[in-house]
Motif scaffolding. Structure first.
Motif, PDB file in Angstrom:
ATOM      1  N   UNK A 344       0.797  -1.219   0.000  1.00 62.49           N
ATOM      2  CA  UNK A 344       0.000   0.000   0.000  1.00 62.49           C
ATOM      3  C   UNK A 344       0.831   1.271   0.000  1.00 62.49           C
ATOM      4  N   UNK A 345       0.337   2.265  -0.708  1.00 62.97           N
ATOM      5  CA  UNK A 345       0.884   3.610  -0.579  1.00 62.97           C
ATOM      6  C   UNK A 345      -0.190   4.377   0.181  1.00 62.97           C
ATOM      7  N   UNK A 346      -0.021   4.417   1.503  1.00 61.41           N
ATOM      8  CA  UNK A 346      -1.128   4.746   2.399  1.00 61.41           C
ATOM      9  C   UNK A 346      -1.689   6.154   2.260  1.00 61.41           C
ATOM     10  N   UNK A 347      -0.829   7.121   1.918  1.00 64.50           N
ATOM     11  CA  UNK A 347      -1.327   8.493   1.863  1.00 64.50           C
ATOM     12  C   UNK A 347      -2.059   8.767   0.568  1.00 64.50           C
ATOM     13  N   UNK A 348      -1.996   7.830  -0.368  1.00 64.57           N
ATOM     14  CA  UNK A 348      -2.607   8.089  -1.666  1.00 64.57           C
ATOM     15  C   UNK A 348      -4.010   7.497  -1.779  1.00 64.57           C
TER      16      UNK A 348
ATOM     17  N   UNK B 210       8.142   8.750  -1.574  1.00 68.68           N
ATOM     18  CA  UNK B 210       8.122   9.421  -0.280  1.00 68.68           C
ATOM     19  C   UNK B 210       7.221   8.727   0.726  1.00 68.68           C
ATOM     20  N   UNK B 211       6.325   7.893   0.252  1.00 66.50           N
ATOM     21  CA  UNK B 211       5.348   7.260   1.134  1.00 66.50           C
ATOM     22  C   UNK B 211       5.751   5.823   1.463  1.00 66.50           C
ATOM     23  N   UNK B 274       4.287  17.471   3.635  1.00 68.47           N
ATOM     24  CA  UNK B 274       4.687  16.662   4.771  1.00 68.47           C
ATOM     25  C   UNK B 274       6.211  16.526   4.807  1.00 68.47           C
ATOM     26  N   UNK B 276       7.936  14.499   6.189  1.00 70.94           N
ATOM     27  CA  UNK B 276       8.376  13.105   6.125  1.00 70.94           C
ATOM     28  C   UNK B 276       8.115  12.494   4.754  1.00 70.94           C
ATOM     29  N   UNK B 277       7.596  13.311   3.853  1.00 73.29           N
ATOM     30  CA  UNK B 277       7.423  12.825   2.488  1.00 73.29           C
ATOM     31  C   UNK B 277       6.044  12.293   2.184  1.00 73.29           C
ATOM     32  N   UNK B 278       5.779  12.112   0.881  1.00 71.99           N
ATOM     33  CA  UNK B 278       4.549  11.473   0.454  1.00 71.99           C
ATOM     34  C   UNK B 278       3.381  12.402   0.187  1.00 71.99           C
TER      35      UNK B 278
END
Ligand code: ATP
Ligand code: MG
Lengths: 500, 334
Positions: A344-348, B210-211, B274, B276-278
């Motif tokens: 997963x790419x959680x923030x997306x 970044x994530x 952010x 911390x990236x993403x």
């Protein structure tokens, strides 16, 4: 009956206006195992997060031993002895196993420094009492996901939990580890711990639970003692509100030429002289205990694990797979077993996650064609019935099973020639499982070669044309057609012989 | 019965409260940077006499051009989870490079091109070290901060290289129609940045790395290449910032740009990216730049001494990061 230890009354919870739970109530008695079941996105994890104070409820009441708890925040709930092993594991990879067990409560010596000796010893004792074979000094990043699960359980026990919530604790465990875990659950129950048990594996619920509460679409359906539930089918029917016709929609298709050949594949201490091939249209099951080398085969094929010796042939041509991008170029796809860490790419958004390996396809010249991208994501959201408000919802806010479905869509869109699935139905509900298996079957029909690793024997038996059983890094045996039975697989996995 | 009634009223009131709290939070969440910017704008308009004039506002924008160009590059880098502490020194190096080249008689377009290439190569070098040697960006760029600054001083022997060429000065001081050239360049860079980040594969990969770097790798993304690319792109953009600055000052000075990396980082963070990236957006960064620039301008108009300005800016940044972390926590438990 003894008085309840926890009562949740009329709990409602909405996320930015959308209701995830509507008027749900739940009563837990001390020293009992209470199952919580429902489809993906039914609200099970959300309800548990309200109990631990991780989420604040929109309305409703929580009672502890008959007294109303006004402010259920994580601190308060910990004080009351409520401990949760979440669905997505929380193990710090850069710490040792023992440190993870005592995370936040490390024993210290007189000087105030961490007392390593005592910590390792204590961890060892807990592991011994749980019959877990784990070295406390090992780095957590080097242990399997099943072992991480065990670390979390040990943590709960070290903290003397009174109410233990287990959110799909067995989703990454094989038969044998599941047995250990279930006996552990019973043992804890006998010690007076109340357990809230969430699982999509129905047989487990019948084995250990005393009571069951069913949720559907965020609504409370009913609670009843397990003794009143006839069989798996009745329970499933209550969950999904319809009759399940079949669980495995396997269509037998003509099996073609070998597409993949693995020859003499070895890696010291992990894999030992692995030989097999995979044909077009074939579903090859890989069974075995956790740690028997199943995942490592997949990793070697996908360029994530450097092999010592051996050859991989695709279409009879020797190939060098140095990394995942090589593998993808050769037509491989890989659904990993640990979606949080490697998927997963959680923030997306859901869309971003589905299109990730497929962006090349959507790009004309320089820019991504978002219309095509969106359409395809929408298609798969429908096909696999991914429960999300829209494809633009952040994926971290989907329920676990629905996240898994998004990851699977990702690789289906990629149209691989060889698809490797490592525990594809981890945390997926029975209905959705049937859906996913139907899709896998369809891929096979189109001539894709499929390798399916699974700890659930029923899945292997129900889906595979041929099965390899792994044991301690070697192939213990290969089973075909009618020989693929739970018994035979278990015998091979444990090192016994089978009689034809 | 009566009792029942009162509880249901209680619940609905409770719900209403939560509803309002949530709505407020959504507004705050979506628009905290915008609100901050608007408040700052209004306050400055009220407490100073000169702030709200076309001349001053154009001036603010023109002065923000260099910062803005830098911040666009910094946004990319921070979204990958990295940081570039050497940005200020890169400005100095490209400033003295372009001035030196022009002083040596190199035609202006060629001098600019060479300088941008040098900037790109510096970035390429840093990116390669960071992605292949697994050294944290913080360390690599901190080392580069002093190395590059040293190079600029050695090259100029400590004295600025003055460029008297009128054409070159046009970049930082001239106009295209009614609009200052520097602002046009800034807008072009911002648009390119936005298009790259939001509409190309490269941009999508930047966020993904970044994530969750491992997930990116498993999806076939060449993580090292993308990371290196980000720093190389960043270096080229930083060079453009350096050229604009040199043009405005009519000289390439080894001192120019010192400390400006902190303003750039601050602008990016204020814009909601952010650390911390993403996560992050160019539009957010533009607002962050506006906040810093208006703050600088306003404090100057108020005759606040430069040391006090530093303190005030520091407090603002701390406040912004704090608000961001509250938002993150709030999001996790709504
Ligand atoms: N932070 C959040 N923001 C928005 N929606 C959320 C959030 N967390 C959960 N949801 C939504 O609430 C619903 C219930 O999710 P929950 O995780 O409780 O399901 P679940 O029963 O545990 O499912 P699974 O079996 O797949 O784990 C889902 O529709 C989910 O999308
Ligand atoms: Mg869940």
């Amino acid at each position: 009956m003894n008085s309840p230890i926890i009562e949740l009354k009329h709990i409602t919870k909405s996320f930015s206006g959308v209701k995830a739970l509507t008027d749900v109530s739940l009563t837990v008695h001390p020293g009992s195992v209470h199952a919580l079941v429902g489809e993906n996105g039914a609200g099970k994890s959300t309800l548990m997060k309200i109990l631990t104070g991780a989420y604040s409820k929109s309305s409703g009441e929580i009672y502890y031993k008959g007294e109303k708890v006004e402010n259920m925040d994580p601190k308060n709930s910990k004080k009351l002895g409520i401990h949760c092993i979440y669905q997505e594991l929380n193990v710090a990879n850069h710490l040792t196993v023992a440190e993870n067990v005592f995370l936040g409560s490390q024993p210290v010596n007189k000087m105030g420094f961490i007392d390593w000796k005592q910590m390792n010893q204590a961890a060892k004792e807990i592991f011994a009492s749980l019959q877990i074979n784990l070295d406390p000094k090992q780095m957590a990043k080097d242990v399997s996901i099943a072992q991480k699960q065990m670390i979390e359980i040990a943590r709960a026990i070290s903290q003397d939990a009174k109410i233990l919530i287990m959110d799909e604790p067995t989703s990454s465990l094989s038969e044998r580890e599941t047995e250990i875990l279930l006996s552990l659950v019973t043992e804890l129950k006998n010690k007076g711990v109340s357990i809230l048990y969430i699982s999509h594996r129905m047989d487990e619920i019948f084995k250990v639970c005393d009571t069951v509460t069913i949720l559907r679409d965020g609504k409370y359906i009913k609670s009843l003692p397990m003794s009143e539930v006839k069989n798996v089918d009745t329970l499933v029917e209550l969950m999904v509100n319809r009759k399940m016709e079949s669980y495995f929609n396997k269509v037998d298709v003509p099996i073609g030429e070998p597409i993949l050949k693995v020859q003499n594949l070895s890696k010291t201490g992990v894999l030992n002289d692995i030989n097999f091939d995979l044909r077009t249209g074939e579903i090859l099951g890989i069974a075995g205990l956790v740690g028997s080398g199943r995942t490592e085969i997949a990793q070697a094929l996908f360029g994530m694990l450097k092999k010592d010796t051996g050859e991989i042939l695709i279409d009879d041509k020797k190939v060098e797979i140095k990394g995942p991008s090589d593998a993808i170029k050769l037509g491989l796809g890989f659904v990993t077993e640990n979606r949080k860490e490697t998927g997963l790419v959680l923030k997306q958004t859901v869309r971003d996650n589905i299109s990730l390996p497929n962006l090349r396809k959507y790009t004309n010249k320089l820019f991504i064609n978002k219309t095509v991208e969106k359409k395809e994501s929408e298609d798969y959201k429908k096909k696999l019935n991914i429960k999300a408000r829209s494809i633009e919802q952040t994926i971290s806010t989907l329920s676990g099973g629905n996240q898994q479905k998004a990851i699977i869509s990702r690789w289906m869109i990629q149209e691989p020639r060889i698809l490797i699935l490592d525990e594809p139905c981890r945390g997926v509900d029975v209905g959705a499982k049937a859906e996913i298996f139907a899709q896998i079957s369809k891929l096979a029909e189109q001539g894709v070669g499929i390798i399916m690793i699974s700890s659930e024997l029923a899945e292997i038996v129900g889906m595979s044309d041929r099965t390899i059983v792994m044991r301690e890094g070697t192939i213990a045996g290969e089973l075909e057609k009618d020989m693929i039975t739970s018994d035979n697989i278990l015998k091979l996995a444990f090192g016994g012989g089978i009689s034809a | 019965m009566l009792k029942n009634n009162s509880t249901s009223i209680e619940i609905s009131r409770n719900n209403k409260n939560i509803y309002w709290k949530n709505t407020l939070f959504v507004i705050f969440d979506k628009g905290s940077t915008t609100i901050g910017l608007a408040l700052l704008f209004i306050i400055m308009s009220i407490i100073t006499t000169d702030f709200l004039s076309v001349d001053n506002l154009v001036n603010v924008m023109r002065q923000s051009a260099v910062l803005c160009i830098m911040a666009v590059a910094m946004t990319f880098i921070i979204i990958t989870g990295g940081i570039d502490l050497s940005a200020g020194s890169q400005l100095a190096v490209s400033g003295v490079a372009v001035s030196g080249l022009i002083a040596a008689g190199v035609p202006i377009p060629l001098a600019i091109l060479i300088t941008i290439i040098i900037g790109g190569l510096i970035g390429l070098f840093m990116g390669t070290v960071i992605s292949t040697q697994n050294i944290p960006p913080f360390i690599v760029t901190l080392a580069m901060l002093t190395i590059l600054s040293g190079i600029a001083f050695v090259y100029t022997e400590g004295t600025p290289i003055v460029v008297s060429n009128a054409l070159f000065r046009e970049i930082g001081r001239g106009f295209i129609g009614p609009i200052p050239t520097a602002i046009v360049i800034m807008i072009i860079v911002a648009i390119i940045g936005h298009l790259l980040l939001s509409h190309t594969r490269f941009g999508r990969y930047v966020y993904t790395i970044g994530d969750n770097e491992e997930a990116a790798r498993l999806c076939g993304i060449n993580v090292k290449l993308v990371k290196t690319g980000v720093y190389a792109f960043g270096g080229a953009i930083m060079a453009i910032a350096g050229i604009v600055l040199a043009s405005r000052l009519s000289s390439g000075s080894p001192n120019a740009g010192t400390g400006s990396e902190l303003d750039a980082i601050a602008a990016v963070v204020l814009g909601g990216t952010n650390l911390f990236g993403g996560e992050g957006k160019i539009s957010g960064t533009l607002m962050g730049v506006a906040i810093i620039s208006i703050l600088n301008n306003g404090l100057n108009l108020l005759n606040v001494s430069s040391y006090n300005q530093l303190m005030i800016k520091g407090v603002v940044i701390l406040l912004a990061v704090w608000l961001n972390s509250i938002k993150a926590r709030r999001k996790a438990s709504v």
